[in-house]
Design an enzyme around this catalytic site. Structure first.
Site, PDB file in Angstrom:
ATOM      1  N   GLU A  53       0.892  -1.015   0.024  1.00 20.87           N
ATOM      2  CA  GLU A  53      -0.019  -0.015   0.052  1.00 20.87           C
ATOM      3  C   GLU A  53       0.810   1.389   0.009  1.00 20.87           C
ATOM      4  OE1 GLU A  53      -2.871   3.293   1.051  1.00 20.87           O
ATOM      5  OE2 GLU A  53      -0.929   2.686   2.076  1.00 20.87           O
ATOM      6  N   ASP A  54       2.027   1.313   0.686  1.00 21.52           N
ATOM      7  CA  ASP A  54       2.869   2.456   0.628  1.00 21.52           C
ATOM      8  C   ASP A  54       4.299   2.072   0.761  1.00 21.52           C
ATOM      9  OD1 ASP A  54       3.250   5.173   1.003  1.00 21.52           O
ATOM     10  OD2 ASP A  54       2.787   5.431   3.064  1.00 21.52           O
ATOM     11  N   HIS A 114      -0.105  -0.451   6.989  1.00 24.63           N
ATOM     12  CA  HIS A 114      -0.912   0.562   6.176  1.00 24.63           C
ATOM     13  C   HIS A 114       0.082   1.505   5.676  1.00 24.63           C
ATOM     14  CE1 HIS A 114      -5.174   2.611   5.268  1.00 24.63           C
ATOM     15  NE2 HIS A 114      -4.424   2.481   4.326  1.00 24.63           N
ATOM     16  N   ILE A 116       3.186   4.641   5.551  1.00 22.63           N
ATOM     17  CA  ILE A 116       4.494   4.376   6.352  1.00 22.63           C
ATOM     18  C   ILE A 116       5.240   5.844   6.287  1.00 22.63           C
ATOM     19  CG2 ILE A 116       4.701   2.013   6.594  1.00 22.63           C
ATOM     20  CD1 ILE A 116       6.841   2.193   4.045  1.00 22.63           C
ATOM     21  N   HIS A 133      -3.191  -1.714  11.678  1.00 22.60           N
ATOM     22  CA  HIS A 133      -4.416  -1.913  12.009  1.00 22.60           C
ATOM     23  C   HIS A 133      -4.465  -3.679  12.520  1.00 22.60           C
ATOM     24  CE1 HIS A 133      -5.694   1.499  10.034  1.00 22.60           C
ATOM     25  NE2 HIS A 133      -5.246   1.014   8.872  1.00 22.60           N
ATOM     26  N   ASN A 167      -4.875   6.639   7.980  1.00 15.01           N
ATOM     27  CA  ASN A 167      -4.631   5.863   6.684  1.00 15.01           C
ATOM     28  C   ASN A 167      -3.253   6.201   6.606  1.00 15.01           C
ATOM     29  OD1 ASN A 167      -4.034   6.109   3.945  1.00 15.01           O
ATOM     30  ND2 ASN A 167      -6.312   5.550   3.775  1.00 15.01           N
ATOM     31  N   ASP A 168      -2.702   7.209   6.571  1.00 12.81           N
ATOM     32  CA  ASP A 168      -1.193   7.664   6.197  1.00 12.81           C
ATOM     33  C   ASP A 168      -0.448   8.536   7.349  1.00 12.81           C
ATOM     34  OD1 ASP A 168       1.330   7.373   4.948  1.00 12.81           O
ATOM     35  OD2 ASP A 168       0.853   8.506   3.292  1.00 12.81           O
ATOM     36  N   ASN A 223      -6.466  11.109   2.854  1.00 12.08           N
ATOM     37  CA  ASN A 223      -5.638   9.853   2.696  1.00 12.08           C
ATOM     38  C   ASN A 223      -4.078  10.006   2.526  1.00 12.08           C
ATOM     39  OD1 ASN A 223      -4.688   7.476   1.114  1.00 12.08           O
ATOM     40  ND2 ASN A 223      -6.836   6.873   0.718  1.00 12.08           N
ATOM     41  N   ASP A 268      -4.306   8.527  -3.778  1.00 11.08           N
ATOM     42  CA  ASP A 268      -4.164   7.888  -2.663  1.00 11.08           C
ATOM     43  C   ASP A 268      -2.966   8.361  -1.926  1.00 11.08           C
ATOM     44  OD1 ASP A 268      -3.875   5.732  -0.831  1.00 11.08           O
ATOM     45  OD2 ASP A 268      -4.710   4.206  -1.905  1.00 11.08           O
ATOM     46  N   ASN A 269      -1.783   7.640  -2.001  1.00  7.74           N
ATOM     47  CA  ASN A 269      -0.586   8.031  -1.279  1.00  7.74           C
ATOM     48  C   ASN A 269       0.227   9.063  -2.268  1.00  7.74           C
ATOM     49  OD1 ASN A 269      -1.227   6.840   0.836  1.00  7.74           O
ATOM     50  ND2 ASN A 269       0.012   4.830   0.133  1.00  7.74           N
TER      51      ASN A 269
HETATM   52 CA   LIG Z   1       3.160   7.576   3.484  1.00  6.08          CA
HETATM   53 CA   LIG Z   2      -3.475   5.469   1.493  1.00  3.15          CA
END
Ligand SMILES: [Ca+2]
Ligand SMILES: [Ca+2]
Length: 354
Positions: A53-54, A114, A116, A133, A167-168, A223, A268-269
């Protein structure tokens, strides 16, 4: 008369729900398809099959991947496997992703990483901040990275009532960070309801050992979060509003909104290209496909580069786009010395030589 009133109220409620459903389809961009934008020198990274995800890259080229995220209702290719942190040395000719060992005492079985962020202290200690999580709860874990041992030493677990759905994060000190909440509630049903009703109750929190506070609010679904190279501005992606917010950071760590960049995709990121200060955005062109997984009609991927976000006319370029035949659900793109890494919410990850 009572029945007429009841019927009228029912009619109004149904009309409102219908309007919200239509609005949700627009927020998800449920009918959008992408045109492919290919990059020539890419391959899928071995060992990443269930999402990264990240991704965050240190100035020395060491990249960290958070892998194996699981959320209620979200697709997973490895539902029974705990998540982890992988590392890749981008200075190597043919780098491989290796899993980092995590110190004893940390609960690995429930690790569900999730967003980072890395932080290098004045004494050169490298910290890795990880949104976790465990059992679908919300914590921020702080690790010390021990390069010689390829391991992470767990230092601290942070839980706070102002961190209900993290989330982040972006670390700004050894135990100091900004974090986004992508929902106001932590309960899955209430999360669904607040998203459906489009309440705009999500926010950004500043956390330090001495003070925890809301520093920005009113986002549809806050996000990705990152910081400008000069540390003056915080960038926040509002996924379902298709926006990137630029917020000015003040000495007391409060934020004030400076500008909003409107895009045509679910953002998103956010990563910063260290060579230029450009923002790289992992995007979901179609949120419907992302959240309701169909292997025959998989979610697509899209990476945008934003140049000069503070100027009156920032340049937005599509770096990569794929209909899901190669890469599904891109959530992050990070760059180091002409090497690009693209991670996904629950699928694979791509390594490209630019
Ligand atoms: Ca990040
Ligand atoms: Ca995200």
């Amino acid at each position: 008369m009572g029945r007429l009133l009841a019927l009228s109220l029912l009619g109004i409620a149904l009309a409102l729900l219908g309007e919200r459903l239509l609005a949700l389809r627009n927020r998800l961009k449920a009918s959008r398809e992408v045109e492919s934008v290919d990059l020539p020198n890419c391959h899928l990274i071995k060992g990443i099959e269930a999402g990264s995800e990240d991704i965050d890259i240190l100035p020395n080229g060491l990249a960290f991947f958070s892998v194996g995220l699981k959320c209620p209702g979200l697709h997973s290719f490895a539902p029974d496997k705990p998540g982890g942190i992988l590392m890749m040395d981008l200075k190597e000719e043919n780098p491989r992703a290796l899993e980092l060992r995590i110190s004893r005492g940390f609960n690995l079985a429930s690790f569900n990483p999730h967003g980072i962020s890395t932080f290098i202290d004045s004494d050169n200690t490298v910290y890795l901040f990880v949104v976790n999580h465990p059992e679908f709860k919300n914590t921020v874990e702080i690790f010390k990275f021990e390069e010689e041992e390829n391991s992470l030493l767990h230092l601290k677990t942070i839980k706070h009532e102002l961190l209900p759905s993290v989330n982040d994060i972006i670390a700004v000190g050894p135990a100091h960070f900004y974090a986004t909440n992508d929902h106001y509630f932590s309960d899955p049903f209430l999360k669904y309801l607040e998203t459906y009703l489009n309440l705009h109750w999500t926010n950004v929190i500043y956390y330090s050992p001495n003070e925890v506070k809301v520093v920005a609010e009113g986002f549809d679904s806050a996000n990705g979060i990152n910081i400008s190279p000069d540390k003056k501005y915080i960038y926040v992606a509002d996924m379902l509003a298709h926006e990137i917010h630029v917020l000015e950071k003040h000495p007391n760590m409060n934020l004030t909104q400076l500008k909003v960049l409107k895009l045509d995709t679910l953002v998103d990121n956010l990563s910063i290209d260290p060579s230029s200060g450009d923002i790289l955005v992992g995007c979901h062109p179609n949120g419907q496909k992302l959240f309701v997984y169909d292997p025959n009609n998989p979610p697509s991927s899209e990476v945008l580069r934003i140049q000069n976000i503070l100027s009156e006319t920032p340049t937005v370029t599509t770096v990569y786009a794929n209909n899901g035949s190669v890469l599904q659900g891109s959530s992050v793109a990070s760059v180091y010395d002409r090497k690009l890494l693209i991670g996904t919410l629950y699928h694979r990850a791509l390594y490209c030589q630019l």
